[in-house]
Scaffold this motif. Sequence first.
Motif, PDB file in Angstrom:
ATOM      1  N   VAL A  18       0.843  -1.202   0.000  1.00 18.54           N
ATOM      2  CA  VAL A  18       0.000   0.000   0.000  1.00 18.54           C
ATOM      3  C   VAL A  18       0.875   1.247   0.000  1.00 18.54           C
ATOM      4  O   VAL A  18       0.655   2.167  -0.792  1.00 18.54           O
ATOM      5  CB  VAL A  18      -0.967   0.000   1.207  1.00 18.54           C
ATOM      6  CG1 VAL A  18      -1.741   1.313   1.265  1.00 18.54           C
ATOM      7  CG2 VAL A  18      -1.919  -1.181   1.144  1.00 18.54           C
ATOM      8  N   VAL A  19       1.864   1.269   0.870  1.00 18.17           N
ATOM      9  CA  VAL A  19       2.763   2.433   0.961  1.00 18.17           C
ATOM     10  C   VAL A  19       3.439   2.694  -0.384  1.00 18.17           C
ATOM     11  O   VAL A  19       3.569   3.847  -0.813  1.00 18.17           O
ATOM     12  CB  VAL A  19       3.825   2.223   2.069  1.00 18.17           C
ATOM     13  CG1 VAL A  19       4.910   3.287   2.005  1.00 18.17           C
ATOM     14  CG2 VAL A  19       3.159   2.198   3.436  1.00 18.17           C
ATOM     15  N   ASN A  20       3.856   1.641  -1.066  1.00 19.86           N
ATOM     16  CA  ASN A  20       4.630   1.790  -2.302  1.00 19.86           C
ATOM     17  C   ASN A  20       3.796   1.899  -3.578  1.00 19.86           C
ATOM     18  O   ASN A  20       4.308   2.378  -4.591  1.00 19.86           O
ATOM     19  CB  ASN A  20       5.600   0.617  -2.449  1.00 19.86           C
ATOM     20  CG  ASN A  20       6.676   0.631  -1.397  1.00 19.86           C
ATOM     21  OD1 ASN A  20       7.098   1.688  -0.935  1.00 19.86           O
ATOM     22  ND2 ASN A  20       7.117  -0.542  -0.987  1.00 19.86           N
ATOM     23  N   ALA A  21       2.525   1.449  -3.538  1.00 16.67           N
ATOM     24  CA  ALA A  21       1.790   1.349  -4.799  1.00 16.67           C
ATOM     25  C   ALA A  21       0.443   2.058  -4.836  1.00 16.67           C
ATOM     26  O   ALA A  21      -0.051   2.339  -5.929  1.00 16.67           O
ATOM     27  CB  ALA A  21       1.578  -0.132  -5.150  1.00 16.67           C
ATOM     28  N   CYS A  22      -0.158   2.335  -3.715  1.00 16.23           N
ATOM     29  CA  CYS A  22      -1.480   2.972  -3.723  1.00 16.23           C
ATOM     30  C   CYS A  22      -1.343   4.426  -4.179  1.00 16.23           C
ATOM     31  O   CYS A  22      -0.489   5.160  -3.675  1.00 16.23           O
ATOM     32  CB  CYS A  22      -2.123   2.903  -2.344  1.00 16.23           C
ATOM     33  SG  CYS A  22      -3.796   3.599  -2.325  1.00 16.23           S
ATOM     34  N   PRO A  23      -2.197   4.859  -5.099  1.00 15.71           N
ATOM     35  CA  PRO A  23      -2.094   6.240  -5.593  1.00 15.71           C
ATOM     36  C   PRO A  23      -2.645   7.290  -4.621  1.00 15.71           C
ATOM     37  O   PRO A  23      -2.382   8.473  -4.795  1.00 15.71           O
ATOM     38  CB  PRO A  23      -2.917   6.211  -6.886  1.00 15.71           C
ATOM     39  CG  PRO A  23      -3.877   5.098  -6.699  1.00 15.71           C
ATOM     40  CD  PRO A  23      -3.169   4.075  -5.851  1.00 15.71           C
ATOM     41  N   ASN A  24      -3.366   6.869  -3.603  1.00 14.20           N
ATOM     42  CA  ASN A  24      -3.989   7.814  -2.673  1.00 14.20           C
ATOM     43  C   ASN A  24      -3.063   8.077  -1.486  1.00 14.20           C
ATOM     44  O   ASN A  24      -2.757   7.174  -0.706  1.00 14.20           O
ATOM     45  CB  ASN A  24      -5.332   7.239  -2.202  1.00 14.20           C
ATOM     46  CG  ASN A  24      -6.102   8.192  -1.335  1.00 14.20           C
ATOM     47  OD1 ASN A  24      -5.607   8.667  -0.320  1.00 14.20           O
ATOM     48  ND2 ASN A  24      -7.339   8.449  -1.720  1.00 14.20           N
ATOM     49  N   GLY A  25      -2.634   9.326  -1.343  1.00 12.93           N
ATOM     50  CA  GLY A  25      -1.693   9.686  -0.286  1.00 12.93           C
ATOM     51  C   GLY A  25      -2.229   9.447   1.117  1.00 12.93           C
ATOM     52  O   GLY A  25      -1.488   9.017   2.001  1.00 12.93           O
ATOM     53  N   ALA A  26      -3.505   9.707   1.343  1.00 15.33           N
ATOM     54  CA  ALA A  26      -4.086   9.489   2.671  1.00 15.33           C
ATOM     55  C   ALA A  26      -4.077   8.007   3.029  1.00 15.33           C
ATOM     56  O   ALA A  26      -3.806   7.641   4.181  1.00 15.33           O
ATOM     57  CB  ALA A  26      -5.502  10.044   2.715  1.00 15.33           C
ATOM     58  N   VAL A  27      -4.338   7.169   2.061  1.00 13.37           N
ATOM     59  CA  VAL A  27      -4.326   5.721   2.297  1.00 13.37           C
ATOM     60  C   VAL A  27      -2.898   5.260   2.567  1.00 13.37           C
ATOM     61  O   VAL A  27      -2.661   4.436   3.456  1.00 13.37           O
ATOM     62  CB  VAL A  27      -4.963   4.964   1.112  1.00 13.37           C
ATOM     63  CG1 VAL A  27      -4.817   3.462   1.277  1.00 13.37           C
ATOM     64  CG2 VAL A  27      -6.429   5.356   0.964  1.00 13.37           C
ATOM     65  N   ARG A  28      -1.942   5.792   1.821  1.00 14.83           N
ATOM     66  CA  ARG A  28      -0.534   5.452   2.078  1.00 14.83           C
ATOM     67  C   ARG A  28      -0.146   5.833   3.500  1.00 14.83           C
ATOM     68  O   ARG A  28       0.556   5.083   4.189  1.00 14.83           O
ATOM     69  CB  ARG A  28       0.385   6.141   1.069  1.00 14.83           C
ATOM     70  CG  ARG A  28       0.314   5.553  -0.329  1.00 14.83           C
ATOM     71  CD  ARG A  28       1.442   6.024  -1.241  1.00 14.83           C
ATOM     72  NE  ARG A  28       1.607   7.463  -1.260  1.00 14.83           N
ATOM     73  CZ  ARG A  28       0.991   8.284  -2.110  1.00 14.83           C
ATOM     74  NH1 ARG A  28       0.155   7.806  -3.008  1.00 14.83           N
ATOM     75  NH2 ARG A  28       1.215   9.581  -2.070  1.00 14.83           N
ATOM     76  N   GLN A  29      -0.623   6.987   3.984  1.00 12.96           N
ATOM     77  CA  GLN A  29      -0.320   7.407   5.355  1.00 12.96           C
ATOM     78  C   GLN A  29      -0.912   6.442   6.385  1.00 12.96           C
ATOM     79  O   GLN A  29      -0.276   6.166   7.405  1.00 12.96           O
ATOM     80  CB  GLN A  29      -0.840   8.821   5.611  1.00 12.96           C
ATOM     81  CG  GLN A  29      -0.005   9.882   4.954  1.00 12.96           C
ATOM     82  CD  GLN A  29      -0.509  11.284   5.259  1.00 12.96           C
ATOM     83  OE1 GLN A  29      -1.630  11.477   5.703  1.00 12.96           O
ATOM     84  NE2 GLN A  29       0.344  12.272   5.010  1.00 12.96           N
ATOM     85  N   VAL A  30      -2.111   5.935   6.125  1.00 12.97           N
ATOM     86  CA  VAL A  30      -2.714   4.950   7.031  1.00 12.97           C
ATOM     87  C   VAL A  30      -1.815   3.718   7.119  1.00 12.97           C
ATOM     88  O   VAL A  30      -1.550   3.201   8.207  1.00 12.97           O
ATOM     89  CB  VAL A  30      -4.140   4.566   6.572  1.00 12.97           C
ATOM     90  CG1 VAL A  30      -4.667   3.360   7.332  1.00 12.97           C
ATOM     91  CG2 VAL A  30      -5.081   5.750   6.729  1.00 12.97           C
ATOM     92  N   ALA A  31      -1.327   3.249   5.975  1.00 16.46           N
ATOM     93  CA  ALA A  31      -0.458   2.067   5.958  1.00 16.46           C
ATOM     94  C   ALA A  31       0.883   2.362   6.632  1.00 16.46           C
ATOM     95  O   ALA A  31       1.422   1.494   7.336  1.00 16.46           O
ATOM     96  CB  ALA A  31      -0.253   1.590   4.522  1.00 16.46           C
ATOM     97  N   GLU A  32       1.410   3.557   6.439  1.00 17.70           N
ATOM     98  CA  GLU A  32       2.668   3.929   7.115  1.00 17.70           C
ATOM     99  C   GLU A  32       2.483   3.924   8.631  1.00 17.70           C
ATOM    100  O   GLU A  32       3.332   3.417   9.366  1.00 17.70           O
ATOM    101  CB  GLU A  32       3.130   5.317   6.647  1.00 17.70           C
ATOM    102  CG  GLU A  32       3.670   5.333   5.234  1.00 17.70           C
ATOM    103  CD  GLU A  32       3.878   6.734   4.674  1.00 17.70           C
ATOM    104  OE1 GLU A  32       3.483   7.723   5.335  1.00 17.70           O
ATOM    105  OE2 GLU A  32       4.425   6.837   3.567  1.00 17.70           O
TER     106      GLU A  32
END
Length: 82
Positions: A18-32
């Motif tokens: 998710v961190v490396n491939a999801c285009p949505n920054g908010a979703v990447r932050q959730v995974a981080e």
Amino acid sequence: MSDAPPRRLGVIEAFTTVVNACPNGAVRQVAERALETVKRDGADALPVQAYTVLTAVRGWQGDKATQVKDALDAFLAESDGT
């Protein structure tokens, strides 16, 4: 090339995808944040973090998204049975 389905990702691997491939920054932050929480709190935090990330990625589409969702769904189903 093989027609075999892709192997199931591990939970941490799904978060990292998710961190490396999801285009949505908010979703990447959730995974981080999920990765940081698991690093801090250990394996006991995995079910809640897996649910949180799975909820966040529900609108993400594509092969990687499907692989992530399948991995997190399977993990939560297995952890719910214990």
